[in-house]
Design a protein around this motif. Structure first.
Motif, PDB file in Angstrom:
ATOM      1  N   LEU A  77       0.876  -1.354   0.155  1.00  0.00           N
ATOM      2  CA  LEU A  77       0.054  -0.109   0.066  1.00  0.00           C
ATOM      3  C   LEU A  77       0.841   1.396  -0.147  1.00  0.00           C
ATOM      4  CD1 LEU A  77      -2.588   1.455   0.209  1.00  0.00           C
ATOM      5  CD2 LEU A  77      -2.607   1.126   2.756  1.00  0.00           C
ATOM      6  N   LEU A  78       1.928   1.263   0.837  1.00  0.00           N
ATOM      7  CA  LEU A  78       2.603   2.522   0.909  1.00  0.00           C
ATOM      8  C   LEU A  78       3.701   2.686  -0.277  1.00  0.00           C
ATOM      9  CD1 LEU A  78       3.528   2.646   4.729  1.00  0.00           C
ATOM     10  CD2 LEU A  78       2.975   4.414   3.586  1.00  0.00           C
ATOM     11  N   SER A  79       4.139   1.414  -0.836  1.00  0.00           N
ATOM     12  CA  SER A  79       4.803   1.557  -1.930  1.00  0.00           C
ATOM     13  C   SER A  79       4.081   2.185  -3.008  1.00  0.00           C
ATOM     14  CB  SER A  79       5.499   0.068  -2.289  1.00  0.00           C
ATOM     15  OG  SER A  79       6.092  -0.310  -1.248  1.00  0.00           O
ATOM     16  N   THR A  80       3.132   1.634  -3.108  1.00  0.00           N
ATOM     17  CA  THR A  80       2.145   2.222  -4.293  1.00  0.00           C
ATOM     18  C   THR A  80       1.991   3.823  -4.029  1.00  0.00           C
ATOM     19  OG1 THR A  80       1.137   0.251  -4.858  1.00  0.00           O
ATOM     20  CG2 THR A  80       0.052   2.248  -5.697  1.00  0.00           C
ATOM     21  N   ASP A  81       1.544   4.232  -2.788  1.00  0.00           N
ATOM     22  CA  ASP A  81       1.294   5.617  -2.719  1.00  0.00           C
ATOM     23  C   ASP A  81       2.396   6.357  -2.885  1.00  0.00           C
ATOM     24  OD1 ASP A  81      -0.766   7.383  -1.360  1.00  0.00           O
ATOM     25  OD2 ASP A  81       1.050   7.840  -0.049  1.00  0.00           O
ATOM     26  N   ILE A  82       3.555   6.229  -2.264  1.00  0.00           N
ATOM     27  CA  ILE A  82       4.869   6.790  -2.660  1.00  0.00           C
ATOM     28  C   ILE A  82       5.188   6.978  -3.783  1.00  0.00           C
ATOM     29  CG2 ILE A  82       7.068   7.166  -1.670  1.00  0.00           C
ATOM     30  CD1 ILE A  82       5.088   7.545   0.433  1.00  0.00           C
ATOM     31  N   SER A  83       5.181   5.821  -4.396  1.00  0.00           N
ATOM     32  CA  SER A  83       5.289   5.771  -6.094  1.00  0.00           C
ATOM     33  C   SER A  83       4.710   6.845  -6.951  1.00  0.00           C
ATOM     34  CB  SER A  83       5.315   4.396  -6.715  1.00  0.00           C
ATOM     35  OG  SER A  83       6.143   3.540  -6.128  1.00  0.00           O
ATOM     36  N   ASN A  84       3.383   7.214  -6.309  1.00  0.00           N
ATOM     37  CA  ASN A  84       2.526   8.153  -7.070  1.00  0.00           C
ATOM     38  C   ASN A  84       2.990   9.647  -6.741  1.00  0.00           C
ATOM     39  OD1 ASN A  84       1.296   6.132  -8.716  1.00  0.00           O
ATOM     40  ND2 ASN A  84      -0.290   5.903  -6.986  1.00  0.00           N
ATOM     41  N   ILE A  85       3.944   9.827  -5.992  1.00  0.00           N
ATOM     42  CA  ILE A  85       4.051  11.224  -5.521  1.00  0.00           C
ATOM     43  C   ILE A  85       5.104  11.890  -6.672  1.00  0.00           C
ATOM     44  CG2 ILE A  85       5.404  12.807  -4.012  1.00  0.00           C
ATOM     45  CD1 ILE A  85       4.844  10.990  -1.900  1.00  0.00           C
ATOM     46  N   ASN A  86       4.872  13.045  -7.268  1.00  0.00           N
ATOM     47  CA  ASN A  86       5.679  13.987  -8.083  1.00  0.00           C
ATOM     48  C   ASN A  86       7.039  13.687  -7.841  1.00  0.00           C
ATOM     49  OD1 ASN A  86       3.333  14.408  -9.895  1.00  0.00           O
ATOM     50  ND2 ASN A  86       2.867  15.974  -8.519  1.00  0.00           N
ATOM     51  N   ILE A 164      18.751  14.590  -0.560  1.00  0.00           N
ATOM     52  CA  ILE A 164      17.538  14.744  -1.210  1.00  0.00           C
ATOM     53  C   ILE A 164      16.997  15.777  -0.517  1.00  0.00           C
ATOM     54  CG2 ILE A 164      15.046  13.409  -1.234  1.00  0.00           C
ATOM     55  CD1 ILE A 164      16.984  11.049  -0.791  1.00  0.00           C
ATOM     56  N   SER A 165      15.893  16.564  -1.435  1.00  0.00           N
ATOM     57  CA  SER A 165      15.329  17.868  -1.014  1.00  0.00           C
ATOM     58  C   SER A 165      14.388  17.616   0.320  1.00  0.00           C
ATOM     59  CB  SER A 165      14.470  18.398  -1.771  1.00  0.00           C
ATOM     60  OG  SER A 165      13.389  19.247  -1.492  1.00  0.00           O
ATOM     61  N   SER A 166      14.611  18.547   1.365  1.00  0.00           N
ATOM     62  CA  SER A 166      13.859  18.479   2.527  1.00  0.00           C
ATOM     63  C   SER A 166      12.342  18.312   2.390  1.00  0.00           C
ATOM     64  CB  SER A 166      14.333  19.424   3.474  1.00  0.00           C
ATOM     65  OG  SER A 166      14.130  20.632   2.957  1.00  0.00           O
ATOM     66  N   GLU A 167      12.102  18.963   1.277  1.00  0.00           N
ATOM     67  CA  GLU A 167      10.528  19.376   1.001  1.00  0.00           C
ATOM     68  C   GLU A 167       9.985  18.021   0.341  1.00  0.00           C
ATOM     69  OE1 GLU A 167       9.642  22.493  -1.873  1.00  0.00           O
ATOM     70  OE2 GLU A 167      10.320  23.935  -0.442  1.00  0.00           O
ATOM     71  N   LEU A 168      10.969  17.229  -0.453  1.00  0.00           N
ATOM     72  CA  LEU A 168      10.416  15.829  -0.829  1.00  0.00           C
ATOM     73  C   LEU A 168      10.338  14.983   0.324  1.00  0.00           C
ATOM     74  CD1 LEU A 168       9.933  13.857  -3.030  1.00  0.00           C
ATOM     75  CD2 LEU A 168      12.248  13.694  -3.488  1.00  0.00           C
ATOM     76  N   LYS A 169      11.297  14.957   0.964  1.00  0.00           N
ATOM     77  CA  LYS A 169      11.422  14.039   2.455  1.00  0.00           C
ATOM     78  C   LYS A 169      10.145  14.311   3.321  1.00  0.00           C
ATOM     79  CE  LYS A 169      15.716  14.532   3.337  1.00  0.00           C
ATOM     80  NZ  LYS A 169      17.091  14.200   4.010  1.00  0.00           N
ATOM     81  N   ILE A 174       4.814  12.507   5.307  1.00  0.00           N
ATOM     82  CA  ILE A 174       3.486  12.724   5.734  1.00  0.00           C
ATOM     83  C   ILE A 174       2.544  11.900   5.156  1.00  0.00           C
ATOM     84  CG2 ILE A 174       1.572  14.330   5.074  1.00  0.00           C
ATOM     85  CD1 ILE A 174       3.541  16.740   5.245  1.00  0.00           C
ATOM     86  N   HIS A 175       2.953  11.271   3.885  1.00  0.00           N
ATOM     87  CA  HIS A 175       2.044  10.183   3.072  1.00  0.00           C
ATOM     88  C   HIS A 175       2.233   8.930   4.117  1.00  0.00           C
ATOM     89  CE1 HIS A 175       0.761  11.587  -0.961  1.00  0.00           C
ATOM     90  NE2 HIS A 175       1.525  12.576  -0.393  1.00  0.00           N
ATOM     91  N   ALA A 180       0.624   5.070   8.283  1.00  0.00           N
ATOM     92  CA  ALA A 180       0.978   4.244   9.116  1.00  0.00           C
ATOM     93  C   ALA A 180       1.242   5.163  10.290  1.00  0.00           C
ATOM     94  CB  ALA A 180       2.504   3.483   8.669  1.00  0.00           C
ATOM     95  N   PRO A 181       0.262   5.601  11.031  1.00  0.00           N
ATOM     96  CA  PRO A 181       0.532   6.785  12.058  1.00  0.00           C
ATOM     97  C   PRO A 181       1.321   6.270  13.303  1.00  0.00           C
ATOM     98  CG  PRO A 181      -1.748   5.870  11.920  1.00  0.00           C
ATOM     99  CD  PRO A 181      -1.289   5.335  11.018  1.00  0.00           C
ATOM    100  N   THR A 182       1.531   5.017  13.322  1.00  0.00           N
ATOM    101  CA  THR A 182       2.437   4.538  14.718  1.00  0.00           C
ATOM    102  C   THR A 182       3.840   4.604  14.507  1.00  0.00           C
ATOM    103  OG1 THR A 182       1.928   2.233  14.094  1.00  0.00           O
ATOM    104  CG2 THR A 182       0.278   3.392  15.401  1.00  0.00           C
ATOM    105  N   VAL A 183       4.211   4.733  13.302  1.00  0.00           N
ATOM    106  CA  VAL A 183       5.623   4.669  13.245  1.00  0.00           C
ATOM    107  C   VAL A 183       6.636   5.949  13.919  1.00  0.00           C
ATOM    108  CG1 VAL A 183       5.566   3.305  11.004  1.00  0.00           C
ATOM    109  CG2 VAL A 183       5.710   6.003  10.876  1.00  0.00           C
ATOM    110  N   GLN A 184       7.482   5.505  14.692  1.00  0.00           N
ATOM    111  CA  GLN A 184       8.407   6.512  15.318  1.00  0.00           C
ATOM    112  C   GLN A 184       9.171   7.480  14.432  1.00  0.00           C
ATOM    113  OE1 GLN A 184      10.807   4.411  18.295  1.00  0.00           O
ATOM    114  NE2 GLN A 184       8.984   2.999  18.869  1.00  0.00           N
ATOM    115  N   GLU A 185       9.823   6.738  13.372  1.00  0.00           N
ATOM    116  CA  GLU A 185      10.640   7.550  12.563  1.00  0.00           C
ATOM    117  C   GLU A 185      10.490   7.078  10.915  1.00  0.00           C
ATOM    118  OE1 GLU A 185      14.245   8.272  15.687  1.00  0.00           O
ATOM    119  OE2 GLU A 185      14.614   7.122  13.895  1.00  0.00           O
ATOM    120  N   VAL A 186      10.431   8.040  10.061  1.00  0.00           N
ATOM    121  CA  VAL A 186      10.491   7.748   8.750  1.00  0.00           C
ATOM    122  C   VAL A 186      11.977   7.912   8.046  1.00  0.00           C
ATOM    123  CG1 VAL A 186       9.409   8.145   6.161  1.00  0.00           C
ATOM    124  CG2 VAL A 186       8.085   8.441   8.646  1.00  0.00           C
ATOM    125  N   HIS A 187      12.595   7.153   7.469  1.00  0.00           N
ATOM    126  CA  HIS A 187      13.938   7.020   6.897  1.00  0.00           C
ATOM    127  C   HIS A 187      13.953   6.958   5.475  1.00  0.00           C
ATOM    128  CE1 HIS A 187      15.897   7.298  10.778  1.00  0.00           C
ATOM    129  NE2 HIS A 187      15.034   6.288  11.290  1.00  0.00           N
TER     130      HIS A 187
END
Length: 250
Positions: A77-86, A164-169, A174-175, A180-187
């Motif tokens: 689900l997340l792989s597909t969602d992030i792949s659709n980001i410009n 990598i651009s901080s705006e892109l990260k 946010i996506h 997955a609202p319970t994750v502590q960190e997004v790398h």
């Protein structure tokens, strides 16, 4: 069936809406509209909605065991969602008991995905496609299907995830946190070696095989990428060959 009169009547509201919107998307207003969108990650205008709020990606604590994950799973689900980001050509996302890990390749559907550098900093040479070959240096037409990114005829990678651009990260984080609202960190990384390792973990999941045997290997990989660890695990296909006795112990 719609008559000509009804067709004209239905067109009037659209024309009015266009006249109302049109002036706001011209000149400076249009420029700002693009800068605030996910087609631009490099301008960094004050008040850009992509950067409102607190930072959502990267290390959020000083926990020395943050990357000692007890379990890992691939998220389709997340792989597909992030792949659709410009700006993102494709993404592989893994969730653990603590974190979300995003490995991605980039494309030219957005500007400013890389913080700095011009054409000379590009890690890919895609000129071979004009000559009908894969590797323009040796003329080889072959591609290693165990990899999703390479130095030739590939989507784009960024060796240092800090570039990598901080705006892109922030947009990606946010996506991720929305789903997955319970994750502590997004790398997040677009490192070529990292994404090519991740595709093999994803292939295990796609084949319906458990990732349990690879937890230690995965943890070593993310520590190397995000903590500067010295050890890089061998790719899964190499580890399998060693386990089967087809390769030496080196």
């Amino acid at each position: 069936m719609m008559t000509r009169r009804n067709w004209r009547r239905s067109l009037v509201p659209l024309l009015v809406l266009a006249l109302m919107i049109g002036p706001t998307l011209t000149g400076c207003s249009y420029k700002r509209y693009v800068q605030d969108s996910t087609y631009d990650y490099g301008t960094k205008q004050k008040g850009d909605p992509k950067m409102l709020g607190s930072r959502m990606y990267g290390a959020m604590s000083s926990n020395p065991y943050q990357h000692d994950n007890n379990w890992v799973e691939y998220s389709s689900l997340l792989s597909t969602d992030i792949s659709n980001i410009n700006g993102v050509a494709g993404a592989l996302v893994f969730l653990s008991d603590k974190n979300a890990y995003v490995g991605m390749t980039l494309d030219w559907t957005a500007t400013g995905t890389r913080k700095s550098g011009g054409p000379g900093t590009m890690e890919q040479d895609n000129t071979g496609s004009n000559e009908g070959v894969f590797n323009v240096d040796n003329g080889s037409p072959f591609w290693n299907n165990q990899r999703i990114a390479g130095p030739y005829n590939s989507y784009f990678t960024v060796n240092d995830h800090n570039e990598i651009s901080s705006e892109l990260k922030q947009t990606i984080a946010i996506h991720v946190r929305r789903i997955a609202p319970t994750v502590q960190e997004v790398h997040i990384s677009a490192n070529q070696e990292f994404v090519n390792h991740l595709v093999q973990y994803a292939q295990e999941a796609w084949a319906g095989r458990s990732l349990t045997p690879w937890y230690d290997s995965f943890n070593k990989l993310v520590k190397h990428q995000f903590e500067g660890g010295n050890d890089v695990p061998a790719p899964i296909n190499v580890q399998k060959l060693k386990a089967a006795g087809h390769l030496g112990s080196q």
